[in-house]
Motif scaffolding. Sequence first.
Motif, short mmCIF file in Angstrom:
data_model
loop_
_atom_site.label_atom_id
_atom_site.label_comp_id
_atom_site.label_asym_id
_atom_site.label_seq_id
_atom_site.Cartn_x
_atom_site.Cartn_y
_atom_site.Cartn_z
N THR A 1 -6.48 -1.70 -9.85
CA THR A 1 -6.68 -2.51 -10.96
C THR A 1 -6.24 -3.15 -12.28
N ARG A 2 -5.04 -2.76 -12.44
CA ARG A 2 -4.16 -3.28 -13.08
C ARG A 2 -3.08 -4.14 -12.34
N TYR A 3 -2.97 -4.56 -10.83
CA TYR A 3 -2.25 -5.13 -10.01
C TYR A 3 -2.77 -5.81 -9.01
N GLU A 4 -2.69 -7.40 -8.18
CA GLU A 4 -3.83 -7.59 -7.43
C GLU A 4 -3.43 -6.71 -6.64
N ASP A 5 -2.73 -7.07 -6.07
CA ASP A 5 -2.61 -6.27 -4.35
C ASP A 5 -1.60 -5.17 -4.53
N LEU A 6 -1.77 -4.31 -5.12
CA LEU A 6 -1.35 -2.82 -4.75
C LEU A 6 -2.43 -2.12 -4.94
N TYR A 7 -2.20 -0.90 -3.67
CA TYR A 7 -3.44 -0.08 -2.99
C TYR A 7 -2.87 1.25 -3.01
N ILE A 8 -3.88 2.29 -2.48
CA ILE A 8 -2.93 2.98 -2.94
C ILE A 8 -4.40 3.96 -1.25
N MET A 9 -3.06 4.99 -0.82
CA MET A 9 -4.70 6.05 0.43
C MET A 9 -3.89 7.36 -0.32
N ALA A 10 -4.94 8.02 -0.47
CA ALA A 10 -4.61 10.04 -1.38
C ALA A 10 -4.69 10.37 -0.04
N ALA A 11 -4.04 11.31 -0.38
CA ALA A 11 -4.05 12.88 1.00
C ALA A 11 -4.59 13.63 0.88
N VAL B 1 0.72 -1.30 0.50
CA VAL B 1 -0.04 -0.43 0.04
C VAL B 1 1.11 1.00 -0.13
N LEU B 2 0.24 2.38 -0.70
CA LEU B 2 1.54 3.27 -0.70
C LEU B 2 0.60 4.67 -0.15
N LEU B 3 1.02 5.03 1.00
CA LEU B 3 0.19 6.35 1.89
C LEU B 3 0.64 7.88 1.37
N ASP B 4 0.47 8.67 0.69
CA ASP B 4 0.41 9.51 0.40
C ASP B 4 0.27 10.97 1.60
N LEU B 5 1.15 10.94 2.79
CA LEU B 5 0.67 11.87 3.56
C LEU B 5 1.58 13.43 3.09
N ASP B 6 1.70 13.85 2.15
CA ASP B 6 1.60 15.24 2.08
C ASP B 6 0.60 15.88 1.32
N MET B 7 0.29 16.33 3.12
CA MET B 7 -1.31 16.53 2.46
C MET B 7 -1.37 18.28 2.29
N GLY B 8 -2.68 17.89 1.17
CA GLY B 8 -2.89 19.81 0.89
C GLY B 8 -2.24 19.49 -0.61
N LEU B 9 -0.78 18.51 -0.84
CA LEU B 9 -0.19 18.79 -2.39
C LEU B 9 -0.64 17.72 -2.78
N ARG B 10 -1.16 16.34 -3.14
CA ARG B 10 -1.74 15.48 -3.67
C ARG B 10 -1.43 14.77 -4.29
N ASN B 11 -0.42 14.28 -4.92
CA ASN B 11 -0.04 13.84 -6.47
C ASN B 11 0.22 12.09 -6.92
N LEU B 12 0.69 11.82 -5.26
CA LEU B 12 0.58 10.51 -5.74
C LEU B 12 -0.69 9.85 -6.34
N ASP B 13 -1.74 10.06 -6.41
CA ASP B 13 -2.31 9.60 -7.23
C ASP B 13 -2.85 10.04 -8.38
#
Length: 239
Positions: A78-88, A35-47
């Motif tokens: 959806t391109r990968y079985e076990d990859l998730y993100i959580m956006a800032a 899982v990928l966590l974006d903790l750059d609050m207010g400057l969301r880019n990972l998504d």
Amino acid sequence: MSEIILFASGKGGTGKTMFVANMGILLVGRGYKTVLLDLDMGLRNLDLYMGLENNIVYNIMDVLSGICRVSKALIKDTRYEDLYIMAASPGIDDRDITPLHVEILCEKLKKEFDYILIDAPAGMSEGFINSAVAADKAIVLTEAEYASVRNAETVDEYLAKMGIYKRAYIVNKVHADLMAKGYVPDFEIISEKMKTRMIGAMQYDDNIYISTNMGIPIVMKKDTYIYRNFNNILDRIMV
């Protein structure tokens, strides 16, 4: 056993988010639920870098403040079985978040994921401290630029004071010709400043720049020197 890896930098634009996105894909390719966590609050880019900006409904601040459950904010790639993100959060958010909130979230995620990669805000703000509090390991990104190296050194020293002893650094966006001519600090100069081990360097390449803007991480194209370089760096991160 799960591991939380923080990607940090002293100044913006060094490539933290790009590395988080690509390392996440490589870890999943090796069979690790990530899982990928974006903790750059207010400057969301990972998504954006993952091409998942249209899938975001809830963000990490909604989880930390109790608005929704963890599962609601986990976006599956959806391109990968076990990859998730959580956006800032996408803008300024006045909800109070403490390091304890982040620690509790990470403890919950460790029960489900093999690797948790955290994209931290640049510098040493309160948000950076919140991002780093649960990390088992930290990777500091810098460029071959005196200001970037100075800031990276300061961040690395602070991480050491926080008790994160497994640390390393990567030199990103390397212009080999400028380095050879002495216009920018070379690897020897950088290593004299940084107190930890260098685990890799990534030269500047237009293809990486294009991939981030298209939301298609560069390692999705295999059998390139960039793909091999990322894999070699990941090998050293996992040691």
